[in-house]
Design an enzyme around this catalytic site. Sequence first.
Site, PDB file in Angstrom:
ATOM      1  N   ILE A   1     -78.502  61.607 -23.102  1.00 51.19           N
ATOM      2  CA  ILE A   1     -78.371  61.311 -24.813  1.00 51.19           C
ATOM      3  C   ILE A   1     -80.102  61.325 -25.312  1.00 51.19           C
ATOM      4  O   ILE A   1     -80.557  61.185 -25.603  1.00 51.19           O
ATOM      5  CB  ILE A   1     -78.215  60.622 -25.311  1.00 51.19           C
ATOM      6  CG1 ILE A   1     -77.995  58.984 -24.780  1.00 51.19           C
ATOM      7  CG2 ILE A   1     -76.784  60.620 -25.730  1.00 51.19           C
ATOM      8  CD1 ILE A   1     -77.542  57.300 -24.899  1.00 51.19           C
TER       9      ILE A   1
ATOM     10  N   VAL B   1     -81.105  59.015 -19.974  1.00 51.43           N
ATOM     11  CA  VAL B   1     -80.547  58.196 -20.838  1.00 51.43           C
ATOM     12  C   VAL B   1     -79.096  58.656 -20.948  1.00 51.43           C
ATOM     13  O   VAL B   1     -79.359  60.093 -21.275  1.00 51.43           O
ATOM     14  CB  VAL B   1     -81.334  57.230 -21.857  1.00 51.43           C
ATOM     15  CG1 VAL B   1     -80.087  56.543 -22.317  1.00 51.43           C
ATOM     16  CG2 VAL B   1     -82.426  56.879 -21.400  1.00 51.43           C
TER      17      VAL B   1
ATOM     18  N   ASP C   1     -94.895  47.608 -24.647  1.00 52.07           N
ATOM     19  CA  ASP C   1     -94.958  49.840 -25.258  1.00 52.07           C
ATOM     20  C   ASP C   1     -94.541  49.765 -26.733  1.00 52.07           C
ATOM     21  O   ASP C   1     -93.633  50.971 -27.107  1.00 52.07           O
ATOM     22  CB  ASP C   1     -94.129  50.012 -24.081  1.00 52.07           C
ATOM     23  CG  ASP C   1     -94.587  51.709 -23.644  1.00 52.07           C
ATOM     24  OD1 ASP C   1     -95.546  52.237 -24.540  1.00 52.07           O
ATOM     25  OD2 ASP C   1     -93.887  51.902 -23.674  1.00 52.07           O
TER      26      ASP C   1
END
Length: 505
Positions: free
Chosen positions: A18, A26, A139
């Site tokens: 995905i 992922v 991040d």
Amino acid sequence: MSAEGRLIAGRYRLQQKIGSGAMGVVWQAVDERLHRTVAVKQLLLQPGYTPEETEEARQRSMREGRIAARLQHQNAIVVFDVAEDEGQPVLVMEYLPSRSLASVIDEQGVLPPLQVARIGVQVSGALAAAHMAGIVHRDLKPGNVLLGDNDIAKITDFGISRAIGDVAVTKSGILAGTPAYLAPEVALGRDPAPASDVFSLGSTLYAAIEGGPPFGTDENAISLLHRVARGQFDPPRQAGPMTPVLMQMLLPDPVDRPTMAQARDLLQAVLDGRPIPTASPSAAWQRPAAPHAQPAGTRVGPPTPANPPTMVGGAVPAAAAPRRSYKQAVLWVVAIVVAVLVGVLAANAFGDGSTQGQQNPTQPPAPSGEVAPTTPAAATTTSTAPTTSATRTTTTAPTTTTAKQPSEEEIVGVVSRYYSMVPKKLDQAWKLLGPKLQAQGKDSYEAFWKTIDAVEILGKPVRTGTSVVVTLQFTKDGKKLVEQHSLGMVTTQDGKPLINTDSRI
């Protein structure tokens, strides 16, 4: 991790890919033990590491993944498990059918300010909880904000970006990725801290409204890093009510920024349509006192620079207040009771007519037919004047007329008109200042504006309660300087708004 159907850590069955990027891949997977859908992310370590560096980075990412698993918040993607696959760290996370904010920005260009505020409230809530748990995201960027159904927003990639994130220096010293959403202090080499997350979230929300990050984008990452380190950017032009919130979150000095919890409250105020206050710097950030800082409100224009930015890496615990012992408290109570008894005895001994009928010596005699106002000294007189049958007459105080309240359009219009006059029409501009600013003296005022070549309002002034927030671009000796000011407004008896105070945000 290349084929569908593989079993990871003996329980996670891969179904379909995905997402992928420089950080890893992922997959949507099924936890066969708990029979639920999860997201499995393999984290790729940076190339060029020695075996020792690779092992250290692997252990660090495993440790920080476990730390992230401690956070449970409705607007944070939950980390369920940290495992290994072929020697690489693997994160098992909550699966949310969603799109990233980055992909939405790519498709739509920009988002309405109120929609961005709604996203910001949710994400800042999760980040505030993370900071309370001792977790710094490090991040934050649009790619790490996920937007699901029913307007839900969730932040992902907690606690792992420091080890394997986009802004990492490889062994050869070359930056991997873009520092567009970094805080200035991090670009200068400081360790990321909660205040850095506040700046990065501000940059993320800025990008959603303006279509790009505050410092722009540049294929030359080193050049962009230098721009970020200077902390200078173009103020938002399309943010409307979000402008004062973004400008506070994007302050270059971390000690001046709101905490994440304060940022959440500011964003909620935007959604509620309430005035946007200026968040007080947190007690968690500390700054040395500025030796020559100019007091706020001395002139409408750029203030004298105070001390340079102070980069703070962590919170400083407040000193505990000294505790009084029980014995000390009892002694204080006894002393107070004795003092009261002495006062009463003295009043009885000397109160037989000695103060009868006297005025309070600090209070001037009341005019005939009026009642003198009560002061604390008058209230403590112990003797009582004898009553007489004559009734004292009192006059009714004159009714105070309430000044006409100007509209928001009139208040903002005065600010716009003022800055259209300076620095050329100072006589007319002077008449738009209230008593506090005029107290500086007209000579000082004119001397200041003679040093400025031109001034321009960027965007539209925004009213917040009794103040107006305005973003200004000053031109001096061919150089341009952008500042944001909060102007305190006052209304005259005839309903005319004036600029009474000026402080730089």
